[in-house]
Design a protein around this motif. Structure first.
Motif, PDB file in Angstrom:
ATOM      1  N   ARG A 156       0.826  -1.204   0.000  1.00  0.00           N
ATOM      2  CA  ARG A 156       0.000   0.000   0.000  1.00  0.00           C
ATOM      3  C   ARG A 156       0.862   1.257   0.000  1.00  0.00           C
ATOM      4  NH1 ARG A 156      -3.799   0.193   4.927  1.00  0.00           N
ATOM      5  NH2 ARG A 156      -4.721  -1.570   3.851  1.00  0.00           N
ATOM      6  N   TYR A 157       1.961   1.222   0.756  1.00  0.00           N
ATOM      7  CA  TYR A 157       2.837   2.397   0.806  1.00  0.00           C
ATOM      8  C   TYR A 157       3.469   2.667  -0.560  1.00  0.00           C
ATOM      9  CZ  TYR A 157       6.836   5.320   2.002  1.00  0.00           C
ATOM     10  OH  TYR A 157       7.751   6.323   2.031  1.00  0.00           O
ATOM     11  N   ALA A 158       3.954   1.600  -1.206  1.00  0.00           N
ATOM     12  CA  ALA A 158       4.558   1.766  -2.527  1.00  0.00           C
ATOM     13  C   ALA A 158       3.530   2.263  -3.529  1.00  0.00           C
ATOM     14  CB  ALA A 158       5.159   0.442  -3.008  1.00  0.00           C
ATOM     15  N   ASP A 159       2.303   1.733  -3.438  1.00  0.00           N
ATOM     16  CA  ASP A 159       1.270   2.146  -4.366  1.00  0.00           C
ATOM     17  C   ASP A 159       0.877   3.599  -4.142  1.00  0.00           C
ATOM     18  OD1 ASP A 159      -0.902   1.098  -6.357  1.00  0.00           O
ATOM     19  OD2 ASP A 159      -2.004   2.266  -4.867  1.00  0.00           O
ATOM     20  N   SER A 160       0.814   4.037  -2.858  1.00  0.00           N
ATOM     21  CA  SER A 160       0.437   5.422  -2.572  1.00  0.00           C
ATOM     22  C   SER A 160       1.479   6.386  -3.096  1.00  0.00           C
ATOM     23  CB  SER A 160       0.235   5.619  -1.063  1.00  0.00           C
ATOM     24  OG  SER A 160       1.462   5.491  -0.371  1.00  0.00           O
ATOM     25  N   LEU A 161       2.765   6.002  -3.025  1.00  0.00           N
ATOM     26  CA  LEU A 161       3.806   6.866  -3.569  1.00  0.00           C
ATOM     27  C   LEU A 161       3.694   6.951  -5.087  1.00  0.00           C
ATOM     28  CD1 LEU A 161       7.005   5.913  -1.511  1.00  0.00           C
ATOM     29  CD2 LEU A 161       5.722   8.047  -1.418  1.00  0.00           C
ATOM     30  N   ALA A 162       3.384   5.810  -5.703  1.00  0.00           N
ATOM     31  CA  ALA A 162       3.300   5.792  -7.161  1.00  0.00           C
ATOM     32  C   ALA A 162       2.135   6.617  -7.680  1.00  0.00           C
ATOM     33  CB  ALA A 162       3.162   4.346  -7.652  1.00  0.00           C
ATOM     34  N   SER A 163       1.036   6.680  -6.913  1.00  0.00           N
ATOM     35  CA  SER A 163      -0.149   7.382  -7.395  1.00  0.00           C
ATOM     36  C   SER A 163      -0.309   8.766  -6.802  1.00  0.00           C
ATOM     37  CB  SER A 163      -1.402   6.559  -7.076  1.00  0.00           C
ATOM     38  OG  SER A 163      -1.536   6.382  -5.685  1.00  0.00           O
ATOM     39  N   ARG A 164       0.649   9.212  -5.966  1.00  0.00           N
ATOM     40  CA  ARG A 164       0.489  10.504  -5.308  1.00  0.00           C
ATOM     41  C   ARG A 164       0.406  11.638  -6.302  1.00  0.00           C
ATOM     42  NH1 ARG A 164       4.343  11.144  -0.365  1.00  0.00           N
ATOM     43  NH2 ARG A 164       2.995   9.433   0.269  1.00  0.00           N
ATOM     44  N   HIS A 165       1.113  11.507  -7.451  1.00  0.00           N
ATOM     45  CA  HIS A 165       1.088  12.581  -8.448  1.00  0.00           C
ATOM     46  C   HIS A 165      -0.271  12.714  -9.110  1.00  0.00           C
ATOM     47  CE1 HIS A 165       1.884   8.956 -10.825  1.00  0.00           C
ATOM     48  NE2 HIS A 165       1.298   9.591 -11.829  1.00  0.00           N
ATOM     49  N   GLU A 166      -1.178  11.715  -8.893  1.00  0.00           N
ATOM     50  CA  GLU A 166      -2.474  11.759  -9.533  1.00  0.00           C
ATOM     51  C   GLU A 166      -3.553  12.340  -8.622  1.00  0.00           C
ATOM     52  OE1 GLU A 166      -3.167   7.748 -10.737  1.00  0.00           O
ATOM     53  OE2 GLU A 166      -1.696   7.810 -12.338  1.00  0.00           O
ATOM     54  N   GLU A 167      -3.183  12.936  -7.486  1.00  0.00           N
ATOM     55  CA  GLU A 167      -4.167  13.537  -6.608  1.00  0.00           C
ATOM     56  C   GLU A 167      -4.881  14.682  -7.316  1.00  0.00           C
ATOM     57  OE1 GLU A 167      -2.414  14.702  -2.949  1.00  0.00           O
ATOM     58  OE2 GLU A 167      -2.299  12.661  -2.148  1.00  0.00           O
ATOM     59  N   VAL A 168      -6.201  14.723  -7.147  1.00  0.00           N
ATOM     60  CA  VAL A 168      -7.021  15.734  -7.812  1.00  0.00           C
ATOM     61  C   VAL A 168      -7.978  16.325  -6.788  1.00  0.00           C
ATOM     62  CG1 VAL A 168      -8.808  16.116  -9.556  1.00  0.00           C
ATOM     63  CG2 VAL A 168      -6.893  14.595 -10.055  1.00  0.00           C
ATOM     64  N   SER A 169      -8.158  17.631  -6.831  1.00  0.00           N
ATOM     65  CA  SER A 169      -9.151  18.300  -6.002  1.00  0.00           C
ATOM     66  C   SER A 169     -10.214  18.897  -6.906  1.00  0.00           C
ATOM     67  CB  SER A 169      -8.502  19.390  -5.150  1.00  0.00           C
ATOM     68  OG  SER A 169      -8.050  20.450  -5.968  1.00  0.00           O
ATOM     69  N   PHE A 170     -11.308  19.364  -6.313  1.00  0.00           N
ATOM     70  CA  PHE A 170     -12.366  19.974  -7.114  1.00  0.00           C
ATOM     71  C   PHE A 170     -11.871  21.230  -7.823  1.00  0.00           C
ATOM     72  CE2 PHE A 170     -15.124  17.543  -4.138  1.00  0.00           C
ATOM     73  CZ  PHE A 170     -15.825  16.822  -5.096  1.00  0.00           C
ATOM     74  N   GLU A 171     -10.882  21.892  -7.242  1.00  0.00           N
ATOM     75  CA  GLU A 171     -10.324  23.092  -7.871  1.00  0.00           C
ATOM     76  C   GLU A 171      -9.610  22.765  -9.178  1.00  0.00           C
ATOM     77  OE1 GLU A 171     -10.144  22.432  -4.586  1.00  0.00           O
ATOM     78  OE2 GLU A 171     -11.686  23.940  -4.137  1.00  0.00           O
ATOM     79  N   ASP A 172      -9.237  21.504  -9.365  1.00  0.00           N
ATOM     80  CA  ASP A 172      -8.541  21.104 -10.588  1.00  0.00           C
ATOM     81  C   ASP A 172      -9.499  20.821 -11.746  1.00  0.00           C
ATOM     82  OD1 ASP A 172      -5.965  21.164  -9.405  1.00  0.00           O
ATOM     83  OD2 ASP A 172      -6.372  19.250  -8.433  1.00  0.00           O
ATOM     84  N   ILE A 173     -10.791  20.776 -11.460  1.00  0.00           N
ATOM     85  CA  ILE A 173     -11.772  20.495 -12.505  1.00  0.00           C
ATOM     86  C   ILE A 173     -12.087  21.790 -13.243  1.00  0.00           C
ATOM     87  CG2 ILE A 173     -14.100  19.673 -12.999  1.00  0.00           C
ATOM     88  CD1 ILE A 173     -13.864  17.877 -10.554  1.00  0.00           C
ATOM     89  N   CYS A 174     -11.850  21.785 -14.539  1.00  0.00           N
ATOM     90  CA  CYS A 174     -11.953  22.997 -15.362  1.00  0.00           C
ATOM     91  C   CYS A 174     -13.370  23.145 -15.919  1.00  0.00           C
ATOM     92  CB  CYS A 174     -10.928  22.922 -16.499  1.00  0.00           C
ATOM     93  SG  CYS A 174     -10.767  24.425 -17.454  1.00  0.00           S
ATOM     94  N   GLY A 175     -13.996  24.291 -15.663  1.00  0.00           N
ATOM     95  CA  GLY A 175     -15.326  24.545 -16.192  1.00  0.00           C
ATOM     96  C   GLY A 175     -16.019  25.680 -15.464  1.00  0.00           C
ATOM     97  N   GLU A 176     -16.717  26.528 -16.231  1.00  0.00           N
ATOM     98  CA  GLU A 176     -17.440  27.649 -15.637  1.00  0.00           C
ATOM     99  C   GLU A 176     -18.921  27.616 -15.953  1.00  0.00           C
ATOM    100  OE1 GLU A 176     -15.588  31.182 -17.013  1.00  0.00           O
ATOM    101  OE2 GLU A 176     -13.804  30.954 -15.752  1.00  0.00           O
ATOM    102  N   SER A 177     -19.357  26.612 -16.717  1.00  0.00           N
ATOM    103  CA  SER A 177     -20.776  26.517 -17.052  1.00  0.00           C
ATOM    104  C   SER A 177     -21.587  26.232 -15.796  1.00  0.00           C
ATOM    105  CB  SER A 177     -20.992  25.397 -18.077  1.00  0.00           C
ATOM    106  OG  SER A 177     -20.587  24.150 -17.542  1.00  0.00           O
ATOM    107  N   MET A 178     -22.846  26.656 -15.830  1.00  0.00           N
ATOM    108  CA  MET A 178     -23.716  26.449 -14.682  1.00  0.00           C
ATOM    109  C   MET A 178     -23.871  24.965 -14.371  1.00  0.00           C
ATOM    110  SD  MET A 178     -25.281  28.206 -12.437  1.00  0.00           S
ATOM    111  CE  MET A 178     -25.426  29.802 -13.252  1.00  0.00           C
TER     112      MET A 178
END
Length: 605
Positions: free
Chosen positions: A280-302
């Motif tokens: 699990r530790y190795a996997d978390s390090l490998a996927s850490r660069h793929e963390e996404v927050s709602f602020e990363d979602i691009c869009g201004e439409s209603m």
């Protein structure tokens, strides 16, 4: 492998003393293989003497040999800084290399392995074809961060190895050291009786260390390598053994080292950890660069802003979520953002694509398997996605493609929060949030008998429908500009704007492949564009042909645009051009102020 090193060193007259990384070579090799498996790249690890101590794939045969052509590794060891080789053979560090004309790799990222301010080796991530090269160079920042962390892990293992060796001269010193280490450690006397069990071991095994003190190691670990280590005076690195008592049943990875004083063995020490924790530790390090927050979602439409607000609300809970939407609408992006904002956000995020894995392997990928469960099963077994996701989120992508027989087992697992590994008998309990996704109509599949109705209702607790790109056209140019900036940077180009004709083509096209298709088009165009503006002659021909075919059907749409422009102009003349006036106009039109500015810009050209 250690014997190979001794043989090579004696034959070549290199060194009689093993380097720090040679002393932990098996550990180094396991880390190299873990990195290669996680990133689908090859790995090469040198010690400070330019001897290969870890390698994967086609370069595995180099292990144990000094590489006279390792100019880049030599440079890193001397300078202590990371380096990117984007054109092997043409890079200035390759100038004196004998094989620069026939270099075996297409790109390399090289980082130092340092301990106490000294570079004790290097760790390299290598690509061997153009696809791997593109992935490696486009993500070099996160890959360098990842292998730097792996370098720290290797240095930590070297430090632990040195610490254990020094501690052999003092039992009191040994106890102090091992109680401060996060790994489980058991020390024994020369007769294999336990002298000390550290706190980490007590916690991992759910035992009272004092109860076992004085008892033989076999009473705690029947399969322990300690007796063999004591009889041979040779270390055994990274064995896999089982442990079980009334409270725990574990597969653990352990290493055992003899403790020598004046040439006489006085005991041994065993270090170990839960294999699931290591994975699990190795996997978390490998996927850490793929963390996404709602602020990363691009869009201004209603429609997308409302969807994000709804997702934020449900992220705070623990209920199962079913993401619906066409292919390419960003379902995994939303799943990762929900995970990060959820109570499970500090735990792992595991993904399994139910359509990409053969039916015969999908069950073992989900639930893991025990050693000997089937031909080719890995020694010690393998944890599945449910185990790896424990305490976090499991994303079941393309759930509509899961076979019916496996649907039944998944339903039982979700209802009981426990499962059995393939070939196993013991239950594993888990605490995992489930997010499923599909681009299919599960309701129709239920009617046709292709999807279980009970599983459908179990997954469809909170459905979220992701809109197609054509349903939020006001986001198309915003996304295109974001993707243009992304790929211009990755390809080292200076393309800053999108030509008006291209904007119109992007806006008019229906994008059946959604954001993924738009990203492919922008990436294609950036490859061929040589100016500072993205022009239509750089677009793929099929998109231009499609645009021409649609012209005859654009009259009504054009009339709508003309009416929209006239209406906006009328509102401007009525309210004025101040910021407050424009905010009022945007509110009356039901659009954002940014969208209003974009429409004003389009109308003025």
């Amino acid at each position: 492998m250690r014997r190979n090193y001794c043989r090579v060193n004696q034959a070549r007259g290199v060194l009689n003393i093993l380097s720090e990384l040679q002393k932990i070579q098996l550990v180094v090799q396991e880390i190299a293989e873990a990195i290669a498996s996680a990133l689908n790249m090859e790995v090469e690890i040198f010690d400070e003497n330019l001897i290969v101590v870890g390698a994967t794939g086609r370069i595995r045969s180099k292990i144990g040999f000094k590489q006279e052509t390792a100019h880049v590794a030599k440079y890193i060891i001397e300078g202590g800084t990371s380096c990117t080789i984007d054109r092997p053979g043409s890079h200035y560090l390759c100038a004196h290399c004998k094989i620069k004309e026939n270099c075996f790799c297409t790109a390399a990222l090289v980082c130092p392995v340092s301990r106490k301010g000294k570079t004790i080796g290097t760790i390299s991530l290598l690509s061997f074809d153009e696809d791997q090269r593109r992935i490696l160079l486009s993500g070099q920042a996160r890959f360098i961060d990842f292998i730097s962390r792996m370098g720290e892990l290797i240095a930590g293992q070297a430090q632990l190895n040195e610490a254990v060796s020094r501690a052999a001269s003092s039992e009191k010193h040994l106890k102090t050291i091992i109680d401060s280490v996060n790994e489980g450690i058991v020390a024994v006397n020369a007769d294999a009786s336990i002298s000390h069990i550290n706190k980490a071991a007590e916690k991992l095994l759910n035992i009272d260390g004092d109860y076992f003190t004085g008892k033989l190691i076999q009473n705690l670990f029947p399969d322990s390598p300690i007796p063999s280590v004591i009889s041979t005076c040779k270390a055994q690195l990274k064995s896999e053994i089982s442990y079980a008592n009334e409270l725990s049943a574990l597969k653990i990875a352990c290493s055992a080292f003899p403790i020598m004083l004046n040439g006489t063995i006085v005991g041994a020490v065993m270090t170990f950890n839960d294999i699931k924790t290591i994975t699990r530790y190795a996997d978390s390090l490998a996927s850490r660069h793929e963390e996404v927050s709602f602020e990363d979602i691009c869009g201004e439409s209603m429609i997308i802003r409302n969807l994000i607000e709804k997702a934020k609300i449900i992220a705070a809970g623990r209920s199962t979520i079913l993401l619906r939407g066409e292919s390419g609408t960003g379902k995994e992006l939303f799943a990762r953002a929900i995970h990060k904002a959820s109570p499970f956000g500090s735990g792992p995020f595991q993904v399994i694509n139910c359509s990409a894995i053969p039916e015969s392997l999908l069950e073992s990928e989900l639930f893991g398997y025990e050693e000997g469960a089937f031909t080719g099963a890995r020694k010690g077994g393998k944890p599945g996605k449910f185990e790896l996701a424990d305490g976090g989120t499991l994303f079941l992508d393309e759930i509509g493609d899961m076979p019916l027989l496996l649907q039944a087992k998944l339903l039982r697992v979700l209802e009981s929060s426990s499962f059995e590994r393939v070939g196993g008998t013991g239950d594993y309990r888990f605490n995992v949030r489930i997010i499923a996704a599909t681009n299919k109509s599960l309701e129709s599949m239920v009617k046709e008998g292709l999807f279980r109705s009970d599983l459908y209702y179990r997954l469809n607790v909170i459905p979220l429908l992701l809109p197609a790109l054509r349903e939020r056209r006001e986001d198309i140019l915003l996304l295109a500009e974001y993707l243009l900036e992304k790929y211009s940077f990755l390809m080292g180009k200076n393309i800053f704007t999108i030509e008006q004709d291209v904007q119109q083509i992007f806006y008019n096209y229906d994008w059946p492949g959604n954001v993924r298709e738009l990203e492919n088009v922008v990436e294609y165009a950036v490859n061929f564009e040589n100016s500072k503006t993205l022009k239509n002659n750089s677009l793929p021909r099929w998109l231009l042909t499609n645009d021409l075919q649609q012209l005859n059907g654009q009259k009504l749409k054009q009339k709508s645009k003309e009416w929209e422009a006239d209406h906006i102009e009328k509102l401007i003349s009525e309210y004025g051009t101040s910021l407050a006036a424009k905010k009022k106009i945007a509110a009356e039109l039901g659009i954002s102020i940014t969208t209003l500015y974009r429409k004003l810009k389009l109308n003025s050209t």
